[in-house]
Write an enzyme that holds these catalytic residues in place. Structure first.
Site, PDB file in Angstrom:
ATOM      1  N   GLN A  27       0.442  -1.252  -0.280  1.00 37.32           N
ATOM      2  CA  GLN A  27       0.385   0.334   0.373  1.00 37.32           C
ATOM      3  C   GLN A  27       0.957   1.392  -0.473  1.00 37.32           C
ATOM      4  OE1 GLN A  27      -2.791  -1.541   3.474  1.00 37.32           O
ATOM      5  NE2 GLN A  27      -3.866   0.055   2.511  1.00 37.32           N
ATOM      6  N   HIS A  28      -0.013   2.006  -0.590  1.00 39.11           N
ATOM      7  CA  HIS A  28       1.088   3.565  -0.475  1.00 39.11           C
ATOM      8  C   HIS A  28       1.904   3.811  -1.114  1.00 39.11           C
ATOM      9  CE1 HIS A  28      -1.102   2.637   3.270  1.00 39.11           C
ATOM     10  NE2 HIS A  28      -0.901   2.505   4.020  1.00 39.11           N
ATOM     11  N   ASP A  71      -2.265  -4.759  -0.421  1.00 36.44           N
ATOM     12  CA  ASP A  71      -1.516  -6.566  -0.385  1.00 36.44           C
ATOM     13  C   ASP A  71      -2.859  -6.727   0.776  1.00 36.44           C
ATOM     14  OD1 ASP A  71      -1.012  -4.705   1.832  1.00 36.44           O
ATOM     15  OD2 ASP A  71       1.896  -5.531   1.081  1.00 36.44           O
TER      16      ASP A  71
HETATM   17  O1  LIG Z   1       1.725   0.632   4.794  1.00 40.09           O
HETATM   18  C1  LIG Z   1       1.558  -1.356   5.241  1.00 40.09           C
HETATM   19  C2  LIG Z   1      -0.098  -1.267   5.627  1.00 40.09           C
HETATM   20  O2  LIG Z   1      -0.590   0.101   5.749  1.00 40.09           O
HETATM   21  C3  LIG Z   1       1.926  -2.303   4.747  1.00 40.09           C
HETATM   22  O3  LIG Z   1       1.070  -3.284   5.322  1.00 40.09           O
HETATM   23  C4  LIG Z   1       1.906  -2.410   3.275  1.00 40.09           C
HETATM   24  O4  LIG Z   1       0.938  -2.524   3.234  1.00 40.09           O
HETATM   25  C5  LIG Z   1       3.317  -3.682   2.882  1.00 40.09           C
HETATM   26  O5  LIG Z   1       3.083  -4.495   3.517  1.00 40.09           O
HETATM   27  P1  LIG Z   1       4.227  -5.627   3.679  1.00 40.09           P
HETATM   28  O6  LIG Z   1       4.890  -6.157   2.034  1.00 40.09           O
HETATM   29  O7  LIG Z   1       5.075  -5.768   4.587  1.00 40.09           O
HETATM   30  O8  LIG Z   1       3.422  -6.824   3.259  1.00 40.09           O
END
Ligand SMILES: O=C(CO)[C@@H](O)[C@H](O)COP(=O)(O)O
Ligand SMILES: Nc1ncnc2c1ncn2[C@@H]1O[C@H](COP(=O)(O)OP(=O)(O)O)[C@@H](O)[C@H]1O
Length: 468
Positions: free
Chosen positions: A69-70, A221
């Site tokens: 995300q983000h 994700d």
């Molecule tokens: O920033 C967030 C949720 O807000 C993280 O969960 C990212 O989405 C990355 O996820 P992973 O790579 O650790 O699964």
């Protein structure tokens, strides 16, 4: 048998699953690593996707991408990437987050407007950082998209990128509660208008690849993982990847002015209240490196210690922290004595420290009205026997561990199967889970108290003018 593909472009790697669209059975899979960095040229993800899916896509009818995300992917007027993407775990925009909170009149105003309070992770703060620090790159930026939007677009023959409500809800300029962009907030952050992708319906087919594979909307994700697990009422997912996340599917939006619980949307039309820490699986790799052992040995060592790690407490903020919002913090170890200065206790403190922050997250999600019957433990660090052994005691709820698998990619594949089917609901895909060992939460109450005191002290220290 129709085949569908699900992609997970997460922080550390890209994973691809090819599944039977009716049962969800995985028929083949691939993976490719990403670099260890907090800004990444998106073409690296594209190359990883091509490598991970090489030779796998024959016969696939639909595909969806789940992505970290983000991340801020900036595009110029020709659709070319302007600068490397700033990822969710890049903390350079912490100052921009503080500015934006002040400018809108505080945390409550943001929580009301978009369901989240700005922290360095969110796309909107990265846009402010870009406008302030790289004016030439900002001037070339015509559109901003997220990692999964960009990959879906690259796979498609479409003229324009698209997104979905799950990933849009992590930008800071889209409201899950209203289902609308807040372009006024985007303008406030960036100083002018910038293009954003259309938000497609959860079951939409948004385009096709040059080879005719239908593309579903994709999502963030964590939203994809919820879909892959078929998470329902009473289920709280605890994901131990690069980030640690605690989330549940909810029927309505949540609003938390403290910013602890992010009020995201999910990938089905519902909501996904979520707590995210910046430090999870890599706390264990760092501890293993420190002790000069591999992850299996780290787990054995941790299991040789006892609840509470003989008094050692680790605040695991190795990469700075997001929840609590301490972007400039470092890891801190306390309680060290000559008696407990042993590898097994340090290993245990690492496992416990990683989970203790998520136990706070679980409590916070519960306080927002989420019923908690069981925690579902997923992500790379859920493979650790020590993590499984300790989890129920620290989290204070029964823990189940779904059969090891890539639940983000599986959820993306399930979304693709849903879009392909034209049905009202996603297909029913069974997920087998095993109960983790039961441990008594009372055994961890002293450790939880110590952790809470230590964390509070560090939060207080961070708000003092001359913090050390
Ligand atoms: O920033 C967030 C949720 O807000 C993280 O969960 C990212 O989405 C990355 O996820 P992973 O790579 O650790 O699964
Ligand atoms: N047996 C294990 N014990 C502890 N950690 C593990 C184990 N296997 C993998 N990991 C960790 O899991 C992480 C990758 O998990 P993953 O969920 O794929 O992360 P991400 O989605 O953020 O890319 C790596 O940091 C890796 O070291």
């Amino acid at each position: 048998m129709a085949l569908v593909a699900g992609v997970d472009c997460s922080t550390q790697s890209t994973k691809v699953l090819i599944c039977d669209s009716e049962t969800g059975a995985v028929v083949r899979q691939g993976r490719a690593p990403h670099p260890d960095a907090t800004e990444v040229d998106p073409t690296i993800w594209w190359d990883a996707l091509r490598s991970a899916s090489d030779g796998l896509l024959d016969g696939v009818e639909a595909l969806a991408v789940g992505g970290q995300q983000h991340g801020m992917v900036t595009l110029d007027a020709d659709g070319e990437v302007v600068r490397p993407a700033l990822l969710w775990n890049d903390t350079r925009s912490a100052g921009a987050a503080a500015e934006l909170i002040d400018e809108l009149g505080g945390r409550q105003a943001w929580a009301d407007a978009v369901g989240v309070v700005p922290v360095a992770s969110f796309t909107i703060t990265k846009l402010r950082w870009l406008a302030t620090n790289e004016p030439a790159a900002a001037a070339r930026t015509e559109r901003v998209v997220l990692p999964h939007d960009w990959l879906t677009w690259k796979l498609s023959t479409n003229a324009d990128p698209t997104t979905d409500r799950g990933d849009a809800s992590g930008t800071g300029y889209w409201s899950g509660a209203t289902g609308e962009y807040r372009l006024d907030l985007l303008r406030r952050a960036f100083g002018r208008d910038v293009g954003v992708p259309e938000v497609k319906k959860p079951d939409a087919i948004v385009g096709h690849t040059a080879d005719g594979i239908a593309l579903a909307a994709g999502t963030g994700d964590n939203m994809a993982a919820a879909l892959g697990l078929g998470a329902g009422p009473g289920d709280v997912v605890v994901s131990l990847g690069t980030s640690g996340t605690v989330f549940a599917v909810a029927e309505g939006p949540t609003t938390d002015p403290s910013g602890f619980v992010a009020g995201f949307a999910d990938a089905t039309g519902r909501f996904l209240p979520l707590v995210c820490t910046l430090n999870a699986a890599r706390v264990l790799t760092a501890a293993a490196d420190l002790l000069g052992v591999d992850l299996d040995r780290l787990s054995e060592l941790a299991l040789a210690s006892t609840p509470g790690a003989a008094g050692l407490t680790l605040l695991p903020y190795l990469d700075g922290e997001r929840t609590p919002d301490l972007p400039d913090e470092t890891g801190r170890l306390t309680g060290l004595t000559r008696a407990n200065a042993r590898p097994e206790h340090l290993a245990r403190a690492a496992v416990e420290g990683m989970l203790l922050g998520l136990a706070d997250g679980l409590d916070a999600v519960r306080q927002h009205g989420v019923p908690v019957r069981r925690a579902l433990l997923i992500g790379g660090a859920a493979l650790s026997p020590a993590v499984r052994a300790v989890a129920s005691g620290i989290l204070g709820v029964p823990v189940e561990v779904p059969a090891p698998g890539e639940y983000v990619a599986l959820g993306a594949a399930r979304q693709a199967a849903w879009a392909l089917s034209g049905a009202a609901e996603p297909p029913q895909w069974p997920v087998a889970a095993q109960r983790a060992p039961e441990t008594n939460p009372a055994d961890y109450s002293a450790a939880r108290d110590r952790y809470a005191q230590f964390r509070t002290a560090v939060v207080e220290l961070s708000t003092q003018p001359n913090k050390s």
